[in-house]
Design a protein around this motif. Structure first.
Motif, PDB file in Angstrom:
ATOM      1  N   SER A 193     -10.132   5.804   1.991  1.00 38.78           N
ATOM      2  CA  SER A 193     -10.053   5.649   3.241  1.00 38.78           C
ATOM      3  C   SER A 193      -9.048   6.777   3.775  1.00 38.78           C
ATOM      4  CB  SER A 193      -8.939   4.678   3.604  1.00 38.78           C
ATOM      5  OG  SER A 193      -8.766   4.210   4.230  1.00 38.78           O
ATOM      6  N   LEU A 194      -8.440   7.825   2.783  1.00 42.03           N
ATOM      7  CA  LEU A 194      -7.489   9.312   3.172  1.00 42.03           C
ATOM      8  C   LEU A 194      -8.023   9.796   3.477  1.00 42.03           C
ATOM      9  CD1 LEU A 194      -4.261   8.500   1.325  1.00 42.03           C
ATOM     10  CD2 LEU A 194      -4.540   7.921   3.781  1.00 42.03           C
ATOM     11  N   ARG A 195      -9.096  10.170   2.561  1.00 45.58           N
ATOM     12  CA  ARG A 195     -10.592  11.126   2.319  1.00 45.58           C
ATOM     13  C   ARG A 195     -11.300  11.210   3.634  1.00 45.58           C
ATOM     14  NH1 ARG A 195     -11.875  11.364  -2.684  1.00 45.58           N
ATOM     15  NH2 ARG A 195     -10.338  12.979  -2.802  1.00 45.58           N
ATOM     16  N   ASN A 196     -11.874   9.583   3.724  1.00 44.92           N
ATOM     17  CA  ASN A 196     -12.907   9.340   4.391  1.00 44.92           C
ATOM     18  C   ASN A 196     -13.199   8.547   5.170  1.00 44.92           C
ATOM     19  OD1 ASN A 196     -14.949  10.465   1.629  1.00 44.92           O
ATOM     20  ND2 ASN A 196     -14.686   8.471   1.092  1.00 44.92           N
ATOM     21  N   ASP A 197     -12.233   8.579   5.484  1.00 46.86           N
ATOM     22  CA  ASP A 197     -12.411   8.063   7.483  1.00 46.86           C
ATOM     23  C   ASP A 197     -10.624   8.724   8.336  1.00 46.86           C
ATOM     24  OD1 ASP A 197     -13.665   5.370   6.647  1.00 46.86           O
ATOM     25  OD2 ASP A 197     -11.395   4.268   5.804  1.00 46.86           O
ATOM     26  N   LEU A 198      -9.496   9.398   7.895  1.00 48.60           N
ATOM     27  CA  LEU A 198      -9.322   9.866   8.464  1.00 48.60           C
ATOM     28  C   LEU A 198      -8.861  11.531   7.990  1.00 48.60           C
ATOM     29  CD1 LEU A 198      -5.496   7.389   7.689  1.00 48.60           C
ATOM     30  CD2 LEU A 198      -7.290   8.022   9.423  1.00 48.60           C
ATOM     31  N   GLY A 199     -10.118  11.855   7.436  1.00 45.98           N
ATOM     32  CA  GLY A 199     -10.053  13.462   6.872  1.00 45.98           C
ATOM     33  C   GLY A 199      -8.733  13.817   6.081  1.00 45.98           C
ATOM     34  N   LEU A 200      -7.627  13.402   5.738  1.00 43.69           N
ATOM     35  CA  LEU A 200      -6.540  14.419   4.973  1.00 43.69           C
ATOM     36  C   LEU A 200      -7.035  14.913   3.963  1.00 43.69           C
ATOM     37  CD1 LEU A 200      -4.067  11.582   5.487  1.00 43.69           C
ATOM     38  CD2 LEU A 200      -4.776  13.192   7.325  1.00 43.69           C
ATOM     39  N   ARG A 201      -6.029  16.003   3.842  1.00 48.34           N
ATOM     40  CA  ARG A 201      -6.042  16.658   2.203  1.00 48.34           C
ATOM     41  C   ARG A 201      -5.477  16.192   1.183  1.00 48.34           C
ATOM     42  NH1 ARG A 201      -2.015  20.207   0.319  1.00 48.34           N
ATOM     43  NH2 ARG A 201      -3.049  22.063  -0.917  1.00 48.34           N
ATOM     44  N   ILE A 202      -6.354  15.361  -0.182  1.00 52.35           N
ATOM     45  CA  ILE A 202      -5.912  14.944  -0.362  1.00 52.35           C
ATOM     46  C   ILE A 202      -5.082  15.669  -2.150  1.00 52.35           C
ATOM     47  CG2 ILE A 202      -6.305  13.591  -2.705  1.00 52.35           C
ATOM     48  CD1 ILE A 202      -6.398  12.235   0.850  1.00 52.35           C
ATOM     49  N   VAL A 234       0.648  -1.033  -0.079  1.00 48.73           N
ATOM     50  CA  VAL A 234       0.344  -0.360  -0.057  1.00 48.73           C
ATOM     51  C   VAL A 234       0.657   1.064  -0.040  1.00 48.73           C
ATOM     52  CG1 VAL A 234      -2.059  -0.624   0.749  1.00 48.73           C
ATOM     53  CG2 VAL A 234      -0.376  -0.217   2.596  1.00 48.73           C
ATOM     54  N   ALA A 235       2.527   1.258  -0.044  1.00 51.13           N
ATOM     55  CA  ALA A 235       2.990   2.716   0.466  1.00 51.13           C
ATOM     56  C   ALA A 235       2.847   3.010  -0.904  1.00 51.13           C
ATOM     57  CB  ALA A 235       3.952   2.550   1.287  1.00 51.13           C
ATOM     58  N   ASP A 236       3.484   2.140  -1.499  1.00 48.40           N
ATOM     59  CA  ASP A 236       3.557   3.468  -3.077  1.00 48.40           C
ATOM     60  C   ASP A 236       2.454   3.722  -3.385  1.00 48.40           C
ATOM     61  OD1 ASP A 236       5.943   1.161  -3.733  1.00 48.40           O
ATOM     62  OD2 ASP A 236       5.234  -0.442  -4.062  1.00 48.40           O
ATOM     63  N   THR A 237       1.243   3.613  -2.866  1.00 49.65           N
ATOM     64  CA  THR A 237       0.082   4.477  -3.151  1.00 49.65           C
ATOM     65  C   THR A 237       0.028   5.596  -2.826  1.00 49.65           C
ATOM     66  OG1 THR A 237      -1.360   3.173  -1.838  1.00 49.65           O
ATOM     67  CG2 THR A 237      -1.351   2.447  -3.598  1.00 49.65           C
ATOM     68  N   ALA A 238       0.062   5.798  -2.264  1.00 47.24           N
ATOM     69  CA  ALA A 238       0.129   6.912  -1.287  1.00 47.24           C
ATOM     70  C   ALA A 238       1.855   7.692  -0.428  1.00 47.24           C
ATOM     71  CB  ALA A 238      -1.283   7.287  -0.367  1.00 47.24           C
ATOM     72  N   VAL A 239       1.871   9.474  -0.315  1.00 48.20           N
ATOM     73  CA  VAL A 239       2.495   9.619   0.616  1.00 48.20           C
ATOM     74  C   VAL A 239       2.543  10.324   1.225  1.00 48.20           C
ATOM     75  CG1 VAL A 239       4.891  11.231   0.637  1.00 48.20           C
ATOM     76  CG2 VAL A 239       4.817   9.456  -1.397  1.00 48.20           C
ATOM     77  N   LEU A 254      -0.403  13.085  -1.201  1.00 51.20           N
ATOM     78  CA  LEU A 254      -0.085  13.235  -2.136  1.00 51.20           C
ATOM     79  C   LEU A 254      -0.586  11.540  -2.909  1.00 51.20           C
ATOM     80  CD1 LEU A 254       0.638  14.357  -5.142  1.00 51.20           C
ATOM     81  CD2 LEU A 254       2.816  13.627  -3.968  1.00 51.20           C
ATOM     82  N   MET A 255      -1.434  11.155  -3.404  1.00 50.38           N
ATOM     83  CA  MET A 255      -2.269   9.853  -4.742  1.00 50.38           C
ATOM     84  C   MET A 255      -0.703  10.080  -5.186  1.00 50.38           C
ATOM     85  SD  MET A 255      -4.137   9.159  -2.518  1.00 50.38           S
ATOM     86  CE  MET A 255      -4.273   7.314  -3.021  1.00 50.38           C
ATOM     87  N   CYS A 256      -0.405   8.579  -5.266  1.00 49.37           N
ATOM     88  CA  CYS A 256       1.157   8.227  -6.239  1.00 49.37           C
ATOM     89  C   CYS A 256       0.642   8.196  -7.976  1.00 49.37           C
ATOM     90  CB  CYS A 256       1.949   6.871  -5.613  1.00 49.37           C
ATOM     91  SG  CYS A 256       2.679   7.912  -4.449  1.00 49.37           S
ATOM     92  N   LYS A 257       1.106   7.951  -8.259  1.00 56.84           N
ATOM     93  CA  LYS A 257       0.824   7.380  -9.805  1.00 56.84           C
ATOM     94  C   LYS A 257       1.521   6.036 -10.410  1.00 56.84           C
ATOM     95  CE  LYS A 257      -0.103   8.789 -14.339  1.00 56.84           C
ATOM     96  NZ  LYS A 257       0.148  10.092 -15.591  1.00 56.84           N
ATOM     97  N   PRO A 258       1.432   5.027  -9.740  1.00 57.40           N
ATOM     98  CA  PRO A 258       2.118   4.054  -9.804  1.00 57.40           C
ATOM     99  C   PRO A 258       2.148   3.251 -11.084  1.00 57.40           C
ATOM    100  CG  PRO A 258       0.183   3.157  -9.279  1.00 57.40           C
ATOM    101  CD  PRO A 258      -0.109   4.648  -8.771  1.00 57.40           C
ATOM    102  N   SER A 259       2.514   2.430 -11.827  1.00 57.96           N
ATOM    103  CA  SER A 259       2.741   1.102 -12.705  1.00 57.96           C
ATOM    104  C   SER A 259       0.981   1.498 -13.360  1.00 57.96           C
ATOM    105  CB  SER A 259       3.396   0.073 -12.661  1.00 57.96           C
ATOM    106  OG  SER A 259       2.944  -0.814 -12.188  1.00 57.96           O
ATOM    107  N   ASP A 260       0.759   0.942 -15.204  1.00 56.70           N
ATOM    108  CA  ASP A 260      -0.670   0.989 -15.350  1.00 56.70           C
ATOM    109  C   ASP A 260      -0.530  -0.463 -14.609  1.00 56.70           C
ATOM    110  OD1 ASP A 260      -0.225   3.011 -16.672  1.00 56.70           O
ATOM    111  OD2 ASP A 260       0.096   1.947 -18.440  1.00 56.70           O
TER     112      ASP A 260
END
Length: 290
Positions: free
Chosen positions: A102-111, A72-77, A84-90
């Motif tokens: 989850s980051l937005r709705n569960d934790l209320g983080l700025r995306i 999961v750590a590859d998907t966001a910093v 910051l939502m990452c842009k992994p390989s296709d």
């Protein structure tokens, strides 16, 4: 003087292992089968350790379409309450949606989204030292991706390290093992990355060198260093044992076979208030052995 330890976390996002992991994940040795039951057991123990460190776990369901979804750590910093939502390989881009929710709705983080079509970015190519951000450029992250990191976190200096082709992600070459402490492989590949980082940095760090390449990846959280167990890193284990008191070796053999490593398995998240945005900028430049 040591900086404030920003590696204090309240939450972690992890993913359960899909059955497709045993067959379709990137395997370091295709001839070496993955024991899925043992991999799941090792991952459960990893998550349980995070819980015991006082971290609340948000566990995502397994996604059979994406055998590497547990990385999961590859998907966001996530730094300072911004994700910051990452842009992994296709083949992995579909993993980001559930993490974003989850980051937005569960934790209320700025995306923040990657806004450059040319960008490639995976989270384990990004190393946050607590004072600055280092981005590894290689197969999965490019300079446009690094520029997106700099734009998302303008309060930190961002520098880049060109990864040797044998290193898939920066965090396989070096990780943080404490406030101002970098853990790095003693071999040429790790030292190449370290020296390039040093050449760009204006901060002082202590350096601990380990023997096996896998040993350079540790997870430092809430004052404890999580590293591989003795069977996985027999030459490096005594080094870690002698240098660090608060540490725990984890069995991770089956997950390693599938290309995973400790920092890839969780997005660690601090409440914004736990960060201090005032850092010392007058540290004398220099790096030395612990």
């Amino acid at each position: 003087m040591s900086s404030v330890d920003v590696h204090q976390y309240q939450y972690a996002i992890v993913s359960k292992i899909p059955e497709s992991f045993a067959v379709n994940a990137h395997r370091l040795n295709p001839q070496q089968p993955i024991d899925l039951a043992l991999a799941a057991k090792q991952h459960d123990e990893y998550v349980d350790v995070l819980r015991r460190l006082g971290i609340d776990i948000l566990e995502l369901p397994p996604d059979e379409r994406h055998p590497e979804c547990l990385f999961v750590a590859d998907t966001a910093v996530v730094i300072n309450g911004t994700a910051l939502m990452c842009k992994p390989s296709d083949r992995r881009i579909g993993e980001t949606s559930i993490v974003r929710n989850s980051l937005r709705n569960d934790l209320g983080l700025r995306i923040v989204e990657v806004d450059n079509e040319m960008a490639k970015l995976e989270g384990t190519d990004v190393l946050f030292t607590g004072k600055e951000i280092v981005v590894g450029l290689g197969e999965f992250t490019n300079k446009e991706g690094a520029q997106c990191v700099a734009k998302a976190f303008p309060e930190y200096a961002v520098s880049v390290v060109k990864l040797p082709k044998e290193i898939r992600h920066l965090q396989q070459a070096m990780t943080m093992a404490g406030p101002d402490i970098i853990l790095v492989n003693r071999g040429n590949l790790g030292q190449t990355c370290l020296q390039e980082m040093i050449s760009h940095s204006t901060f002082a760090y202590r350096v601990t060198r380990v023997e096996e390449r896998e040993a350079a990846n540790c997870l430092y959280a809430n004052g404890v260093i999580l590293h591989l167990d003795h069977s996985s890193i027999p030459d490096s284990y005594p080094v870690l044992e002698s240098k660090f008191d608060n540490r725990l070796g984890l069995e991770y053999s089956e997950l390693l076979k599938g290309g995973s490593y400790l920092t890839a398995g969780a997005i660690l998240i601090s409440k914004p208030s736990s960060y201090s945005k005032t850092f010392q900028t007058s540290l004398e430049k220099g790096h030395h052995e612990l």
